[in-house]
Write a protein that holds these residues in place. Structure first.
Motif, short mmCIF file in Angstrom:
data_model
loop_
_atom_site.label_atom_id
_atom_site.label_comp_id
_atom_site.label_asym_id
_atom_site.label_seq_id
_atom_site.Cartn_x
_atom_site.Cartn_y
_atom_site.Cartn_z
N GLN A 138 0.84 -1.20 0.00
CA GLN A 138 0.00 0.00 0.00
C GLN A 138 0.88 1.25 0.00
OE1 GLN A 138 -3.46 -0.27 2.39
NE2 GLN A 138 -3.69 1.93 2.67
N VAL A 150 -6.14 -4.81 10.33
CA VAL A 150 -5.57 -6.02 10.93
C VAL A 150 -6.67 -6.67 11.79
CG1 VAL A 150 -3.83 -6.89 12.53
CG2 VAL A 150 -3.27 -5.01 10.99
N LEU A 158 -1.83 -7.17 6.75
CA LEU A 158 -0.69 -7.73 7.47
C LEU A 158 -0.11 -6.68 8.41
CD1 LEU A 158 0.95 -9.66 4.52
CD2 LEU A 158 -0.41 -10.61 6.39
N PRO A 159 0.26 -7.08 9.63
CA PRO A 159 0.57 -6.08 10.66
C PRO A 159 1.87 -5.30 10.48
CG PRO A 159 0.82 -8.30 11.55
CD PRO A 159 0.24 -8.44 10.16
N ARG A 160 3.02 -5.97 10.28
CA ARG A 160 4.30 -5.25 10.28
C ARG A 160 4.54 -4.47 9.01
NH1 ARG A 160 5.37 -10.12 11.69
NH2 ARG A 160 5.86 -10.54 13.86
N SER A 161 4.08 -5.03 7.90
CA SER A 161 4.40 -4.44 6.60
C SER A 161 3.30 -3.52 6.13
CB SER A 161 4.56 -5.56 5.58
OG SER A 161 3.36 -6.34 5.57
N ASN A 162 2.12 -3.57 6.76
CA ASN A 162 0.95 -2.82 6.31
C ASN A 162 0.53 -3.26 4.90
OD1 ASN A 162 -1.04 -0.92 7.08
ND2 ASN A 162 -0.13 0.61 5.76
N SER A 181 1.45 -7.14 16.33
CA SER A 181 2.55 -6.29 15.89
C SER A 181 1.99 -5.28 14.89
CB SER A 181 3.68 -7.12 15.27
OG SER A 181 3.15 -8.06 14.38
N PHE A 182 2.76 -4.25 14.58
CA PHE A 182 2.24 -3.18 13.72
C PHE A 182 3.38 -2.58 12.92
CE2 PHE A 182 3.50 -1.44 17.77
CZ PHE A 182 4.12 -0.23 17.48
N SER A 183 3.06 -1.63 12.05
CA SER A 183 4.10 -0.99 11.25
C SER A 183 4.31 0.44 11.75
CB SER A 183 3.68 -0.98 9.78
OG SER A 183 2.36 -0.51 9.63
N PRO A 198 -4.25 -1.55 15.45
CA PRO A 198 -3.48 -0.46 14.83
C PRO A 198 -3.86 -0.28 13.36
CG PRO A 198 -2.05 -1.93 16.06
CD PRO A 198 -3.39 -2.59 16.01
N ASN A 258 -2.58 2.08 9.89
CA ASN A 258 -1.48 2.94 9.44
C ASN A 258 -1.86 3.78 8.24
OD1 ASN A 258 0.90 4.20 9.08
ND2 ASN A 258 2.18 2.37 9.19
N SER A 300 2.39 5.59 6.58
CA SER A 300 3.43 4.56 6.50
C SER A 300 4.63 5.06 5.71
CB SER A 300 2.87 3.29 5.87
OG SER A 300 2.30 3.58 4.63
#
Lengths: 346, 217, 317
Positions: A161, A217, A272-276, C33-35, C99, C101, C104
């Motif tokens: 994104q 998420v 997806l949480p870490r990568s958005n 977890s999050f970004s 969360p 975003n 980003s």
């Protein structure tokens, strides 16, 4: 629940078959006699026990054979997997989502043991056991997305994104309904769908895009899509179009019930949480017309839907050359009985 | 003729197709070159007849920021605007005989460039996307580059079966230069590959070819 | 929108005006977890009303044991920040969203220029963790009134090493935006979070220098489909329902036992569309389904995301 995994093929001799249990849980996509398009998207929440919606990723009797078919397709054409370098975070996100849901939903087949960043993944049906460091791709036999994508039924595309749109920047695609990953990698939402001239149509695309940009998420969504495929072939890619297109000519009054399959895609989308990033999953279910007639209301409904189908849609789905056989053959099962709303088998 | 729509129909895409009865198109839209008002410097690239687009650009109000022009006199239609350009472009004109040399200089310019540089390109579609590809490693996105299609309408065609790109295709159907299959040239364009999709035209009925016509002269 | 129940584990006064809250999962389990750049929306049940305020997550995105937010006391605000400062105490339970975003980092950027003003530093704190993890090139420019009132300067110095540049207004230090943004390599992206004059200045300077729109980012929060409470009368069912501030109208209708059709619950599919018979204050349309002219006519509403601006609404249901 213990499944008996079928020993079957999706090419050459096409020994693919559905057990009575698999027929009953088939995600038949038509709730009404007429097929109308709509934004048929809904939350991907836990469905009824035994249904294809029961778990995050459905594992069924075809699991082992589908994964083996995927290996063949990837071996013949490694381009069916591709990931741009900036998608590594999304790859790990995907691996985590897949491993945790599968281990949680199917403890009899899959086990995930975490010891800090050191994870051990055990996949008993495929006889795989690996210990690796989460976040360190060099500790896995292949990139994390490919590693896990090979152990799952269906196709997956990772969408990045940015710039207010979504880019298809990674994918593992071996059972697609005629679109090319190699051609589409790196495309934006608009590019993928092409410039659409009419304002109302632009509105439709924008609406769907806005909805996806807001995907959160923990709140995945899903929809069903369908087409028809001659022979239970997973790999109906444009790459191999010369191999499978010719089979359409084999359909006639005698063969149609066995040869023509209703191909239903269970599409699911997760943030997806870490990568958005977003993972777009396309799981394919194949069912011969003959197997569909196991349930008379499905046979009647399918007949009515196909009879009414817009010619452009028949062309779009690549069914033009054999579609009349489908309608003629299904007609024998349709006594005109009024069917109530719903896609249930009985 | 071709298979079912080769797009990832996330949703409603089929509705659009059904309503209009045509295949999804993703052909890029090109514009006429026009100076960006807001910039710190300008870099213009052109080949062959694309030189005319540069001449038209210099008819417009000249920007206050520094301008550099890289022109390749090697064009498909042999039209050479280098002499006229020498008269019109006051300074910073560089003329190359071949696209490769031009692109090499382009990348050298980018190495030292800073944010605020605006890029303009005019030429054949093949040249335009070669420039896009050369700029990509520098973090420049294709939509930041202003593009004018000049010269031939010939297309680069990506064979979806053998992954070879055939260049300068002028017909609706062409033999792939890699696998020799007869390909139908679809209006589906990949900016990443800089090419249109080519799909085997007679897979369902081998040997039956529609009329071959020159539609991208 | 699914929510997470959290417990306040610690509160620390960072400056006289800024408090740092540590939130942990109510049942002690891991948080998602999050970004970097993500925010959560905190729901606060004050007496008689509900506040829902978005706050940036400032902890490390890989830390799933706790979320960290910082709240600046805003006397002029609707009251959410005052409530956080005066009524929220250690051990208290709060509801937060997953969360989200909308700020980003661009994964394709060759260099990241981060510009923060005051409390606007918070989203950058989680982003810096992400940047360091992937080894990206960045600069952080942090402007504040005075060193005594600036939050997290010591932490940032440690985190950013040579990448931090501080500007104290009290010492006459200003960011020279023009100089900063005219000397950046190709592929740079600029991000700004701070008071609105600063945001406007950064956006304008970058645009005037020819930065492409896609390379310029400012923080945005999601607006939750909630707002003021109101009453909805269902004409056919002949009942009146109170829609609380933190609930969508669709949820309130369902909670009252009335069957309403719905599908996406995000204002896009059109399935839950209802006919409006009467409204005393107009409709707050939050959907992407109705056309602009349909929205103006106020004859239809998507109860999954939209509300009334008035006190009362009558629907044909």
């Amino acid at each position: 629940m213990q499944l008996n995994f079928n020993d079957e093929s999706f090419r050459d001799d096409y020994s693919y078959k559905n057990s009575p249990g698999a027929i009953k849980r088939f995600p038949f996509p038509f709730a009404e006699d007429h097929y109308m398009y709509s934004v048929n998207i809904e939350p991907h929440t836990k469905g009824a026990q035994g249904s294809v919606y029961e778990f995050t990723f459905d594992v069924d009797e075809h699991y082992v054979s589908e994964c083996l078919d995927k290996i063949i397709t990837l071996e013949q054409d490694p381009g069916r997997y591709s990931a741009l370098p900036h998608m590594m975070d999304a790859q790990w996100d995907f691996l985590e989502l897949a491993m945790t849901s599968m281990a949680n939903d199917y403890p009899e087949y899959f086990t995930l043991t975490k010891n800090g960043n050191v994870w051990t993944w055990e996949n008993r049906p495929l006889d795989i056991m690996d210990t690796f460091t989460f976040g360190d791709a060099s500790t896995l036999p292949s990139e994390p997305f490919e590693y896990m994508g090979r152990q799952m039924q269906g196709d997956f595309v990772l969408l990045d994104q940015r710039d207010g749109t979504l880019y298809s920047d990674a994918g593992i695609v071996t059972s697609q309904a005629d679109w090319s990953l190699a051609f589409n990698t790196g495309m934006s939402w608009q590019e993928w769908h092409g410039p659409v001239p009419k304002v109302t149509e632009l509105g439709v695309l924008d609406r769907a895009l806005k909805y996806l940009l807001n995907l959160q998420v923990g709140n995945p969504v899903r929809r069903l899509n369908w087409t028809m495929t001659v022979n239970p072939r997973l790999d109906t890619s444009p790459e191999n179009y010369p191999l499978w297109a010719i089979d359409r000519n084999k359909v006639n009054n005698e063969t149609v019930g066995e040869l023509v399959n209703l191909r239903v895609e269970l599409q699911s989308l997760f943030r997806l949480p870490r990568s958005n990033a977003i993972v777009f999953g396309v799981r394919c279910y194949l069912m011969s017309l003959k197997d569909i007639t196991t349930y008379p209301r499905w046979a009647k409904r399918l007949h009515r839907v196909q009879k009414d189908l817009h010619p452009d849609l028949i062309e779009y789905k690549g069914m033009t050359s054999y579609h009349r056989y489908v309608i003629d053959w299904l007609a024998q099962f349709d006594d005109g009985e009024v069917l109530e709303y719903g896609s249930h088998p009985e | 003729m071709v298979g079912s729509g080769a797009v990832l129909s996330v949703w409603l895409i089929e509705e659009i197709n059904m309503e209009r009865g045509y295949w999804i198109k993703s052909k890029p839209v090109y514009t006429s070159l026009k100076w960006h008002e807001k910039a710190t410097s300008h870099l213009v690239l052109a080949t062959g007849i694309g030189g005319m687009a540069v001449l038209k650009l210099f008819q417009q109000m000249h920007p206050t920021q520094p301008v550099k022009v890289l022109y390749g006199k090697y064009g498909q239609m042999d039209a050479d605007y280098s002499d006229t350009l020498k008269m019109v472009v006051p300074e910073g004109l560089h003329i190359h005989k071949f696209d490769d040399a031009l692109l090499t200089q382009f990348q050298l310019e980018l190495r030292d460039a800073q944010m605020g540089l605006r890029i303009y390109v005019a030429g054949s579609e093949g040249f335009i996307w070669d420039v896009v590809a050369a700029a990509k490693p520098f973090g420049i996105q294709e939509m930041e580059i202003m593009k004018e299609q000049a010269d031939t309408l010939a297309r680069s065609v990506y064979c979806v079966h053998c992954k070879t790109i055939s260049k300068y295709v002028t017909t609706n159907i062409t033999a792939c230069c890699g696998c020799e299959r007869m390909l139908f040239v679809r209006d589906h364009f990949s900016r990443n590959l800089g090419a249109y999709m080519g799909l085997m035209v007679d897979a369902e009925s081998p040997g039956e070819l529609p009329a071959i016509e020159e539609i991208y002269p | 929108m699914s929510t997470i129940n959290v417990k306040v584990a610690a509160i620390e006064a960072v400056t006289p005006l800024i408090k740092h809250f540590t939130l942990v999962h109510e049942d002690g389990s891991e948080l998602p977890s999050f970004s970097g750049g993500s925010h959560i929306v905190v729901t606060m049940d004050a007496e008689g009303r509900t506040y829902r305020n978005p706050y940036s997550l400032m902890g490390s995105p890989t830390d799933t044991q706790a979320y960290h937010i910082s709240v600046r006391r805003q006397e002029s605000s609707r009251g959410g920040s005052l409530f956080m400062h005066e009524h929220v105490h250690v051990g208290m339970r709060l509801k937060i969203t997953h969360p989200v975003n909308l700020f980003s980092l661009s994964k394709l950027a060759h260099k990241h220029i981060l510009i923060a003003g005051g409390i606007g530093i918070t989203p950058f704190m989680s982003q810096i963790e992400d940047l360091k993890r992937v080894g990206a090139d960045y600069e952080l420019h942090y402007a504040f009134r005075a060193y005594e009132q600036a939050a997290f300067v010591n932490e940032l110095e440690e985190m950013c090493e040579g990448h931090l540049h501080c500007y104290a207004d009290s010492q006459g230090e200003r960011i020279d935006l023009n100089a900063l943004l005219s000397q950046q390599p190709l592929g740079s992206h600029v991000y700004v979070c701070g008071p609105s004059p600063m945001v406007v200045a950064v956006l304008e300077t970058a645009r005037n220098l020819g930065w492409p729109e896609n390379n310029i980012h400012n923080e945005e929060f999601s607006s939750p489909p909630v707002g003021e409470p109101f009453k909805v009368q269902l004409a056919k069912s002949d009942i009146e329902i109170q829609v609380p501030a933190e609930m969508s109208m669709l949820e309130a209708i369902e909670a009252a036992g009335v069957k309403a059709d719905s599908l996406c619950r995000g204002g896009v599919c059109g399935r839950c569309e209802l006919t409006v018979l009467e409204t005393d204050g107009g409709i707050e349309h939050h959907d992407h389904y109705l056309s602009d002219s349909e929205k103006v006519s106020c004859r239809s509403i998507m109860p999954c995301v939209s509300r009334t601006k008035g006190k009362r609404l009558v629907l044909d249901l």
